[in-house]
Write a protein that holds these residues in place. Structure first.
Motif, PDB file in Angstrom:
ATOM      1  N   VAL A 243      36.281  20.008   5.845  1.00 54.88           N
ATOM      2  CA  VAL A 243      36.935  18.720   6.073  1.00 54.88           C
ATOM      3  C   VAL A 243      37.604  18.153   4.828  1.00 54.88           C
ATOM      4  CG1 VAL A 243      35.490  18.125   8.038  1.00 54.88           C
ATOM      5  CG2 VAL A 243      34.757  17.472   5.731  1.00 54.88           C
ATOM      6  N   THR A 244      37.365  18.750   3.649  1.00 52.31           N
ATOM      7  CA  THR A 244      38.065  18.264   2.459  1.00 52.31           C
ATOM      8  C   THR A 244      39.549  18.626   2.510  1.00 52.31           C
ATOM      9  OG1 THR A 244      37.296  20.267   1.347  1.00 52.31           O
ATOM     10  CG2 THR A 244      36.098  18.216   0.876  1.00 52.31           C
ATOM     11  N   SER A 245      39.908  19.646   3.268  1.00 53.07           N
ATOM     12  CA  SER A 245      41.308  20.047   3.383  1.00 53.07           C
ATOM     13  C   SER A 245      41.956  19.420   4.608  1.00 53.07           C
ATOM     14  CB  SER A 245      41.435  21.575   3.474  1.00 53.07           C
ATOM     15  OG  SER A 245      41.178  22.187   2.231  1.00 53.07           O
ATOM     16  N   GLY A 246      43.263  19.274   4.550  1.00 54.30           N
ATOM     17  CA  GLY A 246      44.010  18.715   5.665  1.00 54.30           C
ATOM     18  C   GLY A 246      45.490  18.820   5.369  1.00 54.30           C
ATOM     19  N   LYS A 247      46.266  17.965   5.966  1.00 57.82           N
ATOM     20  CA  LYS A 247      47.708  17.980   5.758  1.00 57.82           C
ATOM     21  C   LYS A 247      48.177  16.675   5.118  1.00 57.82           C
ATOM     22  CE  LYS A 247      49.134  21.221   9.379  1.00 57.82           C
ATOM     23  NZ  LYS A 247      49.995  21.443  10.568  1.00 57.82           N
ATOM     24  N   VAL A 248      49.120  16.800   4.193  1.00 56.59           N
ATOM     25  CA  VAL A 248      49.836  15.637   3.700  1.00 56.59           C
ATOM     26  C   VAL A 248      51.165  15.581   4.445  1.00 56.59           C
ATOM     27  CG1 VAL A 248      48.719  15.675   1.454  1.00 56.59           C
ATOM     28  CG2 VAL A 248      50.879  16.880   1.731  1.00 56.59           C
ATOM     29  N   PHE A 249      51.530  14.398   4.907  1.00 60.27           N
ATOM     30  CA  PHE A 249      52.755  14.196   5.673  1.00 60.27           C
ATOM     31  C   PHE A 249      53.679  13.274   4.887  1.00 60.27           C
ATOM     32  CE2 PHE A 249      49.537  15.276   8.774  1.00 60.27           C
ATOM     33  CZ  PHE A 249      50.197  16.077   9.692  1.00 60.27           C
ATOM     34  N   PHE A 250      54.978  13.489   5.035  1.00 54.67           N
ATOM     35  CA  PHE A 250      55.952  12.684   4.305  1.00 54.67           C
ATOM     36  C   PHE A 250      57.325  12.893   4.926  1.00 54.67           C
ATOM     37  CE2 PHE A 250      54.959  16.693   2.217  1.00 54.67           C
ATOM     38  CZ  PHE A 250      56.193  17.339   2.250  1.00 54.67           C
ATOM     39  N   ILE A 251      58.271  12.063   4.491  1.00 54.23           N
ATOM     40  CA  ILE A 251      59.665  12.198   4.897  1.00 54.23           C
ATOM     41  C   ILE A 251      60.432  12.868   3.765  1.00 54.23           C
ATOM     42  CG2 ILE A 251      61.748  10.996   5.645  1.00 54.23           C
ATOM     43  CD1 ILE A 251      59.428  10.865   7.633  1.00 54.23           C
ATOM     44  N   GLY A 252      61.129  13.958   4.073  1.00 57.75           N
ATOM     45  CA  GLY A 252      61.880  14.681   3.065  1.00 57.75           C
ATOM     46  C   GLY A 252      63.257  14.103   2.836  1.00 57.75           C
TER      47      GLY A 252
ATOM     48  N   SER B 209      44.484  18.012  13.180  1.00 60.71           N
ATOM     49  CA  SER B 209      44.691  18.994  14.239  1.00 60.71           C
ATOM     50  C   SER B 209      45.425  18.348  15.406  1.00 60.71           C
ATOM     51  CB  SER B 209      43.347  19.568  14.723  1.00 60.71           C
ATOM     52  OG  SER B 209      43.548  20.492  15.781  1.00 60.71           O
ATOM     53  N   ASP B 210      46.657  18.783  15.636  1.00 66.63           N
ATOM     54  CA  ASP B 210      47.415  18.408  16.836  1.00 66.63           C
ATOM     55  C   ASP B 210      47.453  16.900  17.075  1.00 66.63           C
ATOM     56  OD1 ASP B 210      48.968  18.879  19.091  1.00 66.63           O
ATOM     57  OD2 ASP B 210      47.236  19.082  20.414  1.00 66.63           O
ATOM     58  N   GLY B 211      47.819  16.158  16.063  1.00 68.11           N
ATOM     59  CA  GLY B 211      47.968  14.716  16.193  1.00 68.11           C
ATOM     60  C   GLY B 211      46.701  13.929  15.973  1.00 68.11           C
ATOM     61  N   ALA B 212      45.574  14.599  15.841  1.00 66.75           N
ATOM     62  CA  ALA B 212      44.295  13.904  15.683  1.00 66.75           C
ATOM     63  C   ALA B 212      43.967  13.690  14.214  1.00 66.75           C
ATOM     64  CB  ALA B 212      43.171  14.702  16.338  1.00 66.75           C
TER      65      ALA B 212
ATOM     66  N   GLY C 292      50.862  27.575  11.294  1.00 62.14           N
ATOM     67  CA  GLY C 292      50.658  26.339  10.551  1.00 62.14           C
ATOM     68  C   GLY C 292      49.800  25.311  11.254  1.00 62.14           C
ATOM     69  N   GLY C 293      49.363  25.622  12.474  1.00 64.67           N
ATOM     70  CA  GLY C 293      48.621  24.628  13.234  1.00 64.67           C
ATOM     71  C   GLY C 293      47.171  24.476  12.845  1.00 64.67           C
ATOM     72  N   SER C 294      46.589  25.492  12.230  1.00 64.69           N
ATOM     73  CA  SER C 294      45.171  25.427  11.913  1.00 64.69           C
ATOM     74  C   SER C 294      44.922  25.784  10.458  1.00 64.69           C
ATOM     75  CB  SER C 294      44.380  26.398  12.807  1.00 64.69           C
ATOM     76  OG  SER C 294      44.827  27.736  12.619  1.00 64.69           O
ATOM     77  N   LEU C 295      43.807  25.278   9.922  1.00 63.62           N
ATOM     78  CA  LEU C 295      43.417  25.603   8.562  1.00 63.62           C
ATOM     79  C   LEU C 295      42.890  27.029   8.528  1.00 63.62           C
ATOM     80  CD1 LEU C 295      42.958  24.433   5.650  1.00 63.62           C
ATOM     81  CD2 LEU C 295      40.587  24.050   6.357  1.00 63.62           C
ATOM     82  N   GLU C 296      43.433  27.829   7.626  1.00 61.12           N
ATOM     83  CA  GLU C 296      43.027  29.221   7.473  1.00 61.12           C
ATOM     84  C   GLU C 296      42.383  29.419   6.114  1.00 61.12           C
ATOM     85  OE1 GLU C 296      43.332  31.351   9.903  1.00 61.12           O
ATOM     86  OE2 GLU C 296      44.770  30.356  11.232  1.00 61.12           O
ATOM     87  N   ARG C 297      41.546  30.457   6.029  1.00 54.06           N
ATOM     88  CA  ARG C 297      40.886  30.790   4.766  1.00 54.06           C
ATOM     89  C   ARG C 297      41.087  32.269   4.467  1.00 54.06           C
ATOM     90  NH1 ARG C 297      34.273  30.688   3.848  1.00 54.06           N
ATOM     91  NH2 ARG C 297      34.247  31.585   1.735  1.00 54.06           N
ATOM     92  N   SER C 298      41.433  32.566   3.229  1.00 59.05           N
ATOM     93  CA  SER C 298      41.468  33.954   2.779  1.00 59.05           C
ATOM     94  C   SER C 298      40.736  34.039   1.457  1.00 59.05           C
ATOM     95  CB  SER C 298      42.910  34.460   2.624  1.00 59.05           C
ATOM     96  OG  SER C 298      43.546  33.873   1.495  1.00 59.05           O
ATOM     97  N   THR C 299      40.215  35.211   1.143  1.00 53.70           N
ATOM     98  CA  THR C 299      39.478  35.422  -0.097  1.00 53.70           C
ATOM     99  C   THR C 299      40.009  36.674  -0.776  1.00 53.70           C
ATOM    100  OG1 THR C 299      37.483  34.460   0.890  1.00 53.70           O
ATOM    101  CG2 THR C 299      37.202  35.724  -1.135  1.00 53.70           C
ATOM    102  N   GLY C 300      40.330  36.570  -2.069  1.00 57.40           N
ATOM    103  CA  GLY C 300      40.854  37.723  -2.773  1.00 57.40           C
ATOM    104  C   GLY C 300      40.763  37.568  -4.272  1.00 57.40           C
ATOM    105  N   PRO C 301      40.944  38.670  -5.000  1.00 58.44           N
ATOM    106  CA  PRO C 301      40.907  38.625  -6.465  1.00 58.44           C
ATOM    107  C   PRO C 301      42.092  37.865  -7.031  1.00 58.44           C
ATOM    108  CG  PRO C 301      41.604  40.790  -5.703  1.00 58.44           C
ATOM    109  CD  PRO C 301      41.172  40.030  -4.490  1.00 58.44           C
TER     110      PRO C 301
END
Length: 351
Positions: free
Chosen positions: A104-113, A161-164, A252-261
């Motif tokens: 829950v610490t991650s999410g989206k920042v929204f703005f007008i470009g 997530s999807d407007g929530a 881009g709809g969901s938070l994803e996680r990857s792990t690598g060197p």
């Protein structure tokens, strides 16, 4: 460790590390700031823009594609030399940890470009004195397509997530970055921290209700700088867009996680001198958090990078590397400045 003890420990760490930060004129030359929504009425207007009509503008936002991904690159065997002593600030936990294992610490920042349209990047809640700080790529706060200023109507929605907005919407008050990014567009400094007002939800049409401070609700990652490159990092982001070969595994709809060197990298098509890379299959994911020491049980760790671009280093038509500025003394100075800035509520209190 109790929450109160963790807070005291964090505050003590901030105090003890103060000598690392350059004071006076040198500090002023390092840090650049930009106002987002510093006045309560303006902040309320921004919140209403995103939350009105069943969050129609949040739903309409599209991924931010500035700057473009690197066209290729080379993974290097050399390391990265710190420019000062290693420093770290511990993470903080939420007052009432959410159930489950959602990050829950991650999410989206929204703005007008600059195009006048709504866009998003990934953002992350981080430790700060007033539990009110978000980290993301610098170009996801500062508008590099126009005379440098703030991107419009800037907000953060953790676990979006999807407007929530399950933990509320947090309107940005002030953006903080390195002077070299604000003045020179130096992508070795493409990072930013934004202070945010206390969160709000729309409890009735036109009625905002406060939900409290960001860090109290979702916690915040720690910060690590001037560290040796870690053996591996977890990347949390919202990848979107296609690979060079045209395949599109992420929407881009969901938070994803990857792990690598991690490794030093030399990306092509991006103006950087000493970036670092992480092995990751993500397509474009600006602002994605690179986390070291991640603990799935506490959902906490240390922010040690932020995706600013992606690269295809083996020329197979698929992105395989995330690119971040190296977190050095300059990054820590910017963080320390931002982490000491107070914000408050944007709802009116009666009685």
């Amino acid at each position: 460790m109790s929450l109160r003890r963790a807070m005291i420990t964090s505050a003590a760490a901030l105090s003890l590390l103060a000598p690392v930060v350059v004071a006076g004129p040198a500090r002023a030359a390092t840090v650049a700031t930009v106002p987002l929504a510093t006045v309560v009425d303006k902040a309320r207007e921004v919140a209403g823009f995103w939350l009105a009509d069943d969050a129609a503008n949040l739903r309409a936002a599209t991924p931010y594609t500035v700057p473009a991904a690197a066209t290729g690159g080379e993974r290097l065997s050399s390391g990265v030399v710190p420019d000062g002593p290693a420093v770290s600030i511990p993470p903080i936990g939420a007052e009432n940890p959410p159930p489950g294992d959602e990050v829950v610490t991650s999410g989206k920042v929204f703005f007008i470009g600059s195009d006048g349209l709504p866009h998003w990047c990934t953002g992350t809640s981080v430790q700060s004195a007033y539990r009110n700080l978000v980290a993301t790529a610098g170009h996801c706060v500062f508008d590099i397509e126009a005379p440098m200023g703030a991107l419009g109507k800037w907000v953060f929605v953790p676990a979006y997530s999807d407007g929530a907005a399950p933990y509320g919407l947090y309107v940005g008050k002030q953006g903080v970055t390195h002077y070299d990014f604000e003045d020179l567009h130096d992508f070795d400094r493409d990072y930013a921290f934004a202070t945010v007002h206390s969160g709000v939800v729309l409890s009735a049409p036109g009625t905002l209700t406060t939900v409290g401070r960001l860090g109290d609700n979702v916690g915040g990652l720690g910060i690590a700088a001037n560290q040796p490159l870690p053996p591996a990092a977890d990347v949390f982001g919202h990848p979107s867009g296609p690979h060079p070969d045209g395949s599109s595994p992420y929407g881009g709809g969901s938070l994803e996680r990857s792990t690598g060197p991690t490794f030093a990298v030399k990306p092509s098509g991006l103006r950087v001198d000493r970036p670092v890379g992480v092995d990751s299959p993500f397509t474009a994911s600006p602002g994605a958090a690179w986390v070291t020491g991640y603990d799935a049980g506490t959902r906490a760790g240390y922010l040690n990078g932020l995706t600013i671009s992606v690269a295809d280093t083996d020329a197979d038509g698929r992105y395989d590397t995330g690119v971040s500025p190296y977190f050095d003394t300059g990054l820590f100075q910017v963080y320390r400045d931002a982490a000491s800035r107070w914000t408050g509520s944007i709802t009116y209190v009666s009685g």
